[in-house]
Design an enzyme around this catalytic site. Sequence first.
Site, short mmCIF file in Angstrom:
data_model
loop_
_atom_site.label_atom_id
_atom_site.label_comp_id
_atom_site.label_asym_id
_atom_site.label_seq_id
_atom_site.Cartn_x
_atom_site.Cartn_y
_atom_site.Cartn_z
N LYS A 39 11.39 -26.17 -11.48
CA LYS A 39 12.72 -25.71 -11.93
C LYS A 39 13.78 -26.12 -10.91
CE LYS A 39 12.04 -21.24 -9.66
NZ LYS A 39 11.69 -19.81 -9.86
N ARG A 136 13.08 -7.64 -13.74
CA ARG A 136 13.83 -8.78 -14.27
C ARG A 136 13.59 -8.87 -15.77
NH1 ARG A 136 13.53 -13.39 -9.52
NH2 ARG A 136 12.21 -14.38 -11.08
N TYR A 266 38.58 -27.20 11.60
CA TYR A 266 39.49 -26.14 11.18
C TYR A 266 39.36 -24.89 12.04
CZ TYR A 266 40.20 -28.80 6.86
OH TYR A 266 40.51 -29.78 5.94
N MET A 314 34.64 -29.32 3.86
CA MET A 314 34.14 -29.70 2.53
C MET A 314 33.35 -31.00 2.57
SD MET A 314 36.27 -30.30 -1.00
CE MET A 314 37.03 -28.69 -0.97
C1 PLP Z 1 10.45 -19.68 -9.12
C2 PLP Z 1 9.25 -19.05 -9.70
C3 PLP Z 1 7.98 -19.33 -9.18
C4 PLP Z 1 7.74 -20.15 -7.94
O1 PLP Z 1 7.99 -19.34 -6.80
P1 PLP Z 1 7.68 -19.84 -5.32
O2 PLP Z 1 7.92 -18.65 -4.49
O3 PLP Z 1 8.66 -20.94 -5.04
O4 PLP Z 1 6.28 -20.32 -5.30
C5 PLP Z 1 6.89 -18.80 -9.85
N1 PLP Z 1 7.04 -18.01 -10.94
C6 PLP Z 1 8.26 -17.70 -11.44
C7 PLP Z 1 8.35 -16.82 -12.64
C8 PLP Z 1 9.40 -18.18 -10.83
O5 PLP Z 1 10.61 -17.84 -11.31
#
Ligand code: PLP
Length: 376
Positions: A39, A136, A266, A314
């Site tokens: 992801k 969640r 800055y 930036m």
């Molecule tokens: C992001 C995520 C993971 C991976 O987590 P890590 O700590 O990076 O291994 C696994 N399961 C879900 C549901 C996640 O959102």
Amino acid sequence: MRAVSAAFRERVVDLDAVSANVARLRELLGTRHAMAVVKADAYGHGAVESARAALAGGADWLGVAEIAEGLALREAGITAPVLAWLHDPDEDFAQAARANLDLGLSSLAQLEAAAAARANDRPVFVQLKVETGLSRNGIPESEWDAVFTRARELEAGGHIVVRGVFSHLSNASAEDDRAAVAVFEGALERAAAAGLTPELRHIAASAAALSLPEARFDLVRLGIAVYGLSPFGRDSAVELGLRPAMTLRGRVAAVRRVPAGKGVSYDYTYRTETESTLVLVPLGYAEGIPRHASNRGPVSIGGRTFRISGRVAMDQFVVDVGDLDVQVGDEVVLFGDPATGVPGADDWAEAADTINYEIVTRLGGRLKRSFTGGGR
Ligand SMILES: *Cc1c(COP(=O)(O)O)cnc(C)c1O
């Protein structure tokens, strides 16, 4: 000008490190299945390239948050199993089903929508996400029976296949995670009582996969560890035999010699103590360099590590390198594999009061990305 191969601003991702990390994790964890979580553009490492490298290293599942991320993998020709678990309320599950993505579902409404998305010939593969403590998006315990019963009906009707039941841990403490695993086992029993026979039961991401063997079940969802960083910080990655895959670097854009007492960047939060050489590095908060790391972030130049001098702006920041001989065009490494003597993403996390995950994932802006390894 010295010849170096670095681009003006770039992250270089070592795909062989990604493959080797997955192979190492498979050997350490010994689970039947290992999902590489790609992801958020593989935590900034490049989703398609990292997915291929992870599969080459022995991952047999890919995980993403959004369906769009899964579709992008399919468009790149990746046919491995993919699970997507965080959906827009108006999400088009039909498109996901056609692309053969598994849908992680967190409510009865999502279950009905998934079943309705069935293509003529084939059921939709779903994995039911249950809430076990993280607060969640899992199905709450009060709705388990209703959702499991309905899922079994839809499965018997040929609309869906419940391939998995899963959850996610808080990592608040080993005790909290053990309690969540116990809640998860309760959910699995209730699913079985409703007639479901999920092939994949999973709850562990990198942290629990590595530290809580009883959380491994049939599959572990590995994110950060695939990229060679540890959820437990710097020293642990080395102990585990993981290799950071990303190097963040650039080229010196300007060099100037200044007298003592010169204000830098800055707000003049830094002033030179003696006559000194200032080096301009063309990475700024537009590239995801945390402004919070002003006067703190470590930078390797000419084989030595310095701290940023003054504010991160930036587009750029300045480093006081004292009397070091630096030329315009020289390579500057912000982080990479600490085994090579450069700072690590963990050093940046410490400098910016955050975690290594955020350091690698937040990068972007005008950064180029290039790859090494991976059969290139
Ligand atoms: C992001 C995520 C993971 C991976 O987590 P890590 O700590 O990076 O291994 C696994 N399961 C879900 C549901 C996640 O959102």
